[in-house]
Design a protein around this motif. Structure first.
Motif, PDB file in Angstrom:
ATOM      1  N   ALA A 131       0.974  -1.315   0.055  1.00 33.20           N
ATOM      2  CA  ALA A 131      -0.024  -0.018   0.027  1.00 33.20           C
ATOM      3  C   ALA A 131       0.922   1.185  -0.134  1.00 33.20           C
ATOM      4  CB  ALA A 131      -0.794  -0.212   1.110  1.00 33.20           C
ATOM      5  N   ARG A 132       2.021   1.306  -0.680  1.00 31.73           N
ATOM      6  CA  ARG A 132       2.878   2.382  -0.658  1.00 31.73           C
ATOM      7  C   ARG A 132       2.375   3.299  -1.766  1.00 31.73           C
ATOM      8  NH1 ARG A 132       6.312   2.572   3.494  1.00 31.73           N
ATOM      9  NH2 ARG A 132       6.731   0.550   4.178  1.00 31.73           N
ATOM     10  N   THR A 133       2.076   2.810  -3.011  1.00 27.88           N
ATOM     11  CA  THR A 133       1.875   3.586  -4.142  1.00 27.88           C
ATOM     12  C   THR A 133       0.285   4.112  -3.936  1.00 27.88           C
ATOM     13  OG1 THR A 133       1.482   1.695  -5.556  1.00 27.88           O
ATOM     14  CG2 THR A 133       3.634   2.683  -5.611  1.00 27.88           C
ATOM     15  N   GLU A 134      -0.559   3.196  -3.627  1.00 24.15           N
ATOM     16  CA  GLU A 134      -1.842   3.625  -3.659  1.00 24.15           C
ATOM     17  C   GLU A 134      -2.658   2.811  -2.667  1.00 24.15           C
ATOM     18  OE1 GLU A 134      -4.034   0.959  -7.084  1.00 24.15           O
ATOM     19  OE2 GLU A 134      -2.887   2.719  -7.713  1.00 24.15           O
ATOM     20  N   ALA A 135      -3.830   3.317  -2.076  1.00 20.68           N
ATOM     21  CA  ALA A 135      -4.472   2.652  -1.198  1.00 20.68           C
ATOM     22  C   ALA A 135      -4.766   1.350  -1.462  1.00 20.68           C
ATOM     23  CB  ALA A 135      -5.762   3.618  -0.635  1.00 20.68           C
ATOM     24  N   GLU A 136      -4.899   0.491  -0.259  1.00 22.56           N
ATOM     25  CA  GLU A 136      -5.283  -0.840  -0.133  1.00 22.56           C
ATOM     26  C   GLU A 136      -6.657  -1.063   0.451  1.00 22.56           C
ATOM     27  OE1 GLU A 136      -4.044  -3.930  -1.398  1.00 22.56           O
ATOM     28  OE2 GLU A 136      -2.527  -2.696  -2.510  1.00 22.56           O
ATOM     29  N   ILE A 137      -7.767  -1.796   0.033  1.00 23.85           N
ATOM     30  CA  ILE A 137      -8.902  -1.747   0.650  1.00 23.85           C
ATOM     31  C   ILE A 137      -9.107  -3.286   1.245  1.00 23.85           C
ATOM     32  CG2 ILE A 137     -11.449  -1.662   0.595  1.00 23.85           C
ATOM     33  CD1 ILE A 137     -10.924   0.497  -1.668  1.00 23.85           C
ATOM     34  N   ALA A 138      -9.529  -3.716   2.453  1.00 26.64           N
ATOM     35  CA  ALA A 138      -9.472  -4.760   3.049  1.00 26.64           C
ATOM     36  C   ALA A 138     -10.700  -4.918   4.064  1.00 26.64           C
ATOM     37  CB  ALA A 138      -8.291  -5.163   3.877  1.00 26.64           C
ATOM     38  N   MET A 139     -11.478  -6.044   4.083  1.00 29.31           N
ATOM     39  CA  MET A 139     -12.421  -6.295   4.921  1.00 29.31           C
ATOM     40  C   MET A 139     -11.985  -6.889   6.113  1.00 29.31           C
ATOM     41  SD  MET A 139     -15.535  -5.458   3.938  1.00 29.31           S
ATOM     42  CE  MET A 139     -16.551  -6.375   4.944  1.00 29.31           C
ATOM     43  N   PHE A 140     -12.212  -6.613   7.256  1.00 30.53           N
ATOM     44  CA  PHE A 140     -11.843  -6.837   8.512  1.00 30.53           C
ATOM     45  C   PHE A 140     -12.983  -6.647   9.796  1.00 30.53           C
ATOM     46  CE2 PHE A 140      -9.000  -6.208  12.258  1.00 30.53           C
ATOM     47  CZ  PHE A 140      -8.330  -7.335  12.411  1.00 30.53           C
ATOM     48  N   GLU A 141     -13.168  -7.720  10.384  1.00 28.99           N
ATOM     49  CA  GLU A 141     -14.207  -7.884  11.628  1.00 28.99           C
ATOM     50  C   GLU A 141     -15.349  -6.821  11.241  1.00 28.99           C
ATOM     51  OE1 GLU A 141     -12.328  -6.451  15.215  1.00 28.99           O
ATOM     52  OE2 GLU A 141     -10.901  -8.134  15.051  1.00 28.99           O
ATOM     53  N   ASN A 142     -15.982  -7.200  10.068  1.00 29.71           N
ATOM     54  CA  ASN A 142     -17.251  -6.451   9.784  1.00 29.71           C
ATOM     55  C   ASN A 142     -17.128  -4.929   9.474  1.00 29.71           C
ATOM     56  OD1 ASN A 142     -18.938  -8.785   9.891  1.00 29.71           O
ATOM     57  ND2 ASN A 142     -19.059  -8.581  12.203  1.00 29.71           N
ATOM     58  N   SER A 143     -16.025  -4.571   9.232  1.00 29.12           N
ATOM     59  CA  SER A 143     -15.468  -3.248   8.698  1.00 29.12           C
ATOM     60  C   SER A 143     -14.829  -3.188   7.291  1.00 29.12           C
ATOM     61  CB  SER A 143     -14.537  -2.689   9.864  1.00 29.12           C
ATOM     62  OG  SER A 143     -15.377  -2.545  11.030  1.00 29.12           O
ATOM     63  N   ILE A 144     -14.570  -2.083   6.767  1.00 25.26           N
ATOM     64  CA  ILE A 144     -13.857  -1.874   5.545  1.00 25.26           C
ATOM     65  C   ILE A 144     -12.712  -0.939   6.096  1.00 25.26           C
ATOM     66  CG2 ILE A 144     -13.748  -0.729   3.342  1.00 25.26           C
ATOM     67  CD1 ILE A 144     -16.970  -1.335   2.997  1.00 25.26           C
ATOM     68  N   VAL A 145     -11.519  -1.581   5.892  1.00 23.51           N
ATOM     69  CA  VAL A 145     -10.335  -0.762   6.330  1.00 23.51           C
ATOM     70  C   VAL A 145      -9.657  -0.307   5.078  1.00 23.51           C
ATOM     71  CG1 VAL A 145      -8.265  -0.771   7.422  1.00 23.51           C
ATOM     72  CG2 VAL A 145     -10.132  -2.165   8.238  1.00 23.51           C
ATOM     73  N   VAL A 146      -9.086   0.801   4.762  1.00 17.35           N
ATOM     74  CA  VAL A 146      -8.557   1.395   3.683  1.00 17.35           C
ATOM     75  C   VAL A 146      -7.088   1.808   4.271  1.00 17.35           C
ATOM     76  CG1 VAL A 146      -8.430   3.127   1.736  1.00 17.35           C
ATOM     77  CG2 VAL A 146     -10.687   2.360   2.793  1.00 17.35           C
ATOM     78  N   CYS A 147      -6.088   1.310   3.761  1.00 17.14           N
ATOM     79  CA  CYS A 147      -4.763   1.715   4.282  1.00 17.14           C
ATOM     80  C   CYS A 147      -3.871   2.157   3.261  1.00 17.14           C
ATOM     81  CB  CYS A 147      -4.156   0.475   4.929  1.00 17.14           C
ATOM     82  SG  CYS A 147      -4.026  -0.924   3.912  1.00 17.14           S
ATOM     83  N   HIS A 155       1.752   4.321   8.836  1.00 17.00           N
ATOM     84  CA  HIS A 155       1.003   3.461   8.495  1.00 17.00           C
ATOM     85  C   HIS A 155      -0.404   4.211   8.636  1.00 17.00           C
ATOM     86  CE1 HIS A 155       3.051  -0.463   7.922  1.00 17.00           C
ATOM     87  NE2 HIS A 155       3.986   0.311   8.191  1.00 17.00           N
ATOM     88  N   PHE A 156      -1.080   4.587   7.636  1.00 18.35           N
ATOM     89  CA  PHE A 156      -2.454   5.277   7.697  1.00 18.35           C
ATOM     90  C   PHE A 156      -3.347   4.468   7.500  1.00 18.35           C
ATOM     91  CE2 PHE A 156       1.064   8.294   6.742  1.00 18.35           C
ATOM     92  CZ  PHE A 156       0.432   9.460   7.036  1.00 18.35           C
ATOM     93  N   PHE A 157      -4.675   4.705   8.400  1.00 20.00           N
ATOM     94  CA  PHE A 157      -5.665   3.592   8.074  1.00 20.00           C
ATOM     95  C   PHE A 157      -7.064   4.332   8.208  1.00 20.00           C
ATOM     96  CE2 PHE A 157      -2.277   0.932   9.816  1.00 20.00           C
ATOM     97  CZ  PHE A 157      -2.505  -0.223   9.150  1.00 20.00           C
ATOM     98  N   VAL A 158      -7.977   4.233   7.503  1.00 17.79           N
ATOM     99  CA  VAL A 158      -9.339   4.630   7.855  1.00 17.79           C
ATOM    100  C   VAL A 158     -10.337   3.424   7.723  1.00 17.79           C
ATOM    101  CG1 VAL A 158     -11.238   6.109   6.835  1.00 17.79           C
ATOM    102  CG2 VAL A 158      -8.903   6.879   6.626  1.00 17.79           C
ATOM    103  N   THR A 159     -11.107   3.477   8.927  1.00 18.24           N
ATOM    104  CA  THR A 159     -12.100   2.122   9.009  1.00 18.24           C
ATOM    105  C   THR A 159     -13.486   2.838   8.831  1.00 18.24           C
ATOM    106  OG1 THR A 159     -10.631   1.523  10.618  1.00 18.24           O
ATOM    107  CG2 THR A 159     -12.853   0.381  10.436  1.00 18.24           C
ATOM    108  N   GLY A 160     -14.347   1.964   8.145  1.00 19.22           N
ATOM    109  CA  GLY A 160     -15.710   2.594   8.118  1.00 19.22           C
ATOM    110  C   GLY A 160     -16.395   1.255   8.147  1.00 19.22           C
TER     111      GLY A 160
END
Length: 177
Positions: free
Chosen positions: A51-67, A74-79
């Motif tokens: 996730a160094r060049t562009e953001a990665e999106i992952a599902m984790f514990e009923n949440s969407i995590v973008v990093c 390491h920058f993260f936003v969770t929704g």
């Protein structure tokens, strides 16, 4: 059933998964231990991604995590799992770019810790109570700079000498208190 996009948390962790700056807007993690466990788990799950060049999106514990990662941060936003990934990615990119502007391109853990006040103000300008307020990094950085600089000039227009003078003034004022 339209609603405003919401964010559960914004995390800024170091290369070992330890907190640099975090802000939670959801009661999904009621205790500090639960928050730290979530941070450790999300860091472990995403540390192998590129996730160094562009953001990665992952599902984790009923949440969407973008990093997204840069150097040792390491920058993260969770929704929520029903949240729009593009909006979360836009929030992340706004935070990422605003921090880059505020730290004058020198984005690493040492600089982030030295300017933690600016990063926390940045978080406050982006999201309030989980509701996304702003995603434009230039607007975010200029609002944060206007809170922290007395001279009134935008951060991008200040010279190093002006920035040092402002810092010296803040330091002197803090000593006089």
């Amino acid at each position: 059933m339209e609603s405003c996009p919401t964010v559960k948390n914004i995390l800024l962790l170091d290369s070992e998964g330890k907190r640099v700056a975090v802000k939670y807007y959801s009661e999904d993690w009621p205790t500090n231990n639960a928050k730290e466990a979530f941070e450790k788990a999300v860091f472990t799950k995403t540390q192998k991604t590129n996730a160094r060049t562009e953001a990665e999106i992952a599902m984790f514990e009923n949440s969407i995590v973008v990093c997204k990662f840069i150097q040792d941060l390491h920058f993260f936003v969770t929704g929520g799992d029903d949240e729009n990934e593009l909006i979360l990615a836009t929030v992340l990119q706004g935070f990422f770019d605003a921090v880059g502007i505020l730290l004058r391109g020198n984005v690493d853990k040492k600089e982030a810790l030295e300017n933690l006040d600016l990063i926390l103000l940045c978080l406050d300008e982006i999201v309030d109570g989980g509701i996304v307020l702003e995603t434009d990094s230039n607007v975010i950085a200029s609002k944060v700079a206007s809170h922290s600089i007395d001279s009134g000039a935008p951060l991008s227009e200040q010279t190093i000498g002006q920035a040092l003078a402002t810092a010296r003034e803040h330091f002197a004022r803090s000593l006089l208190k």
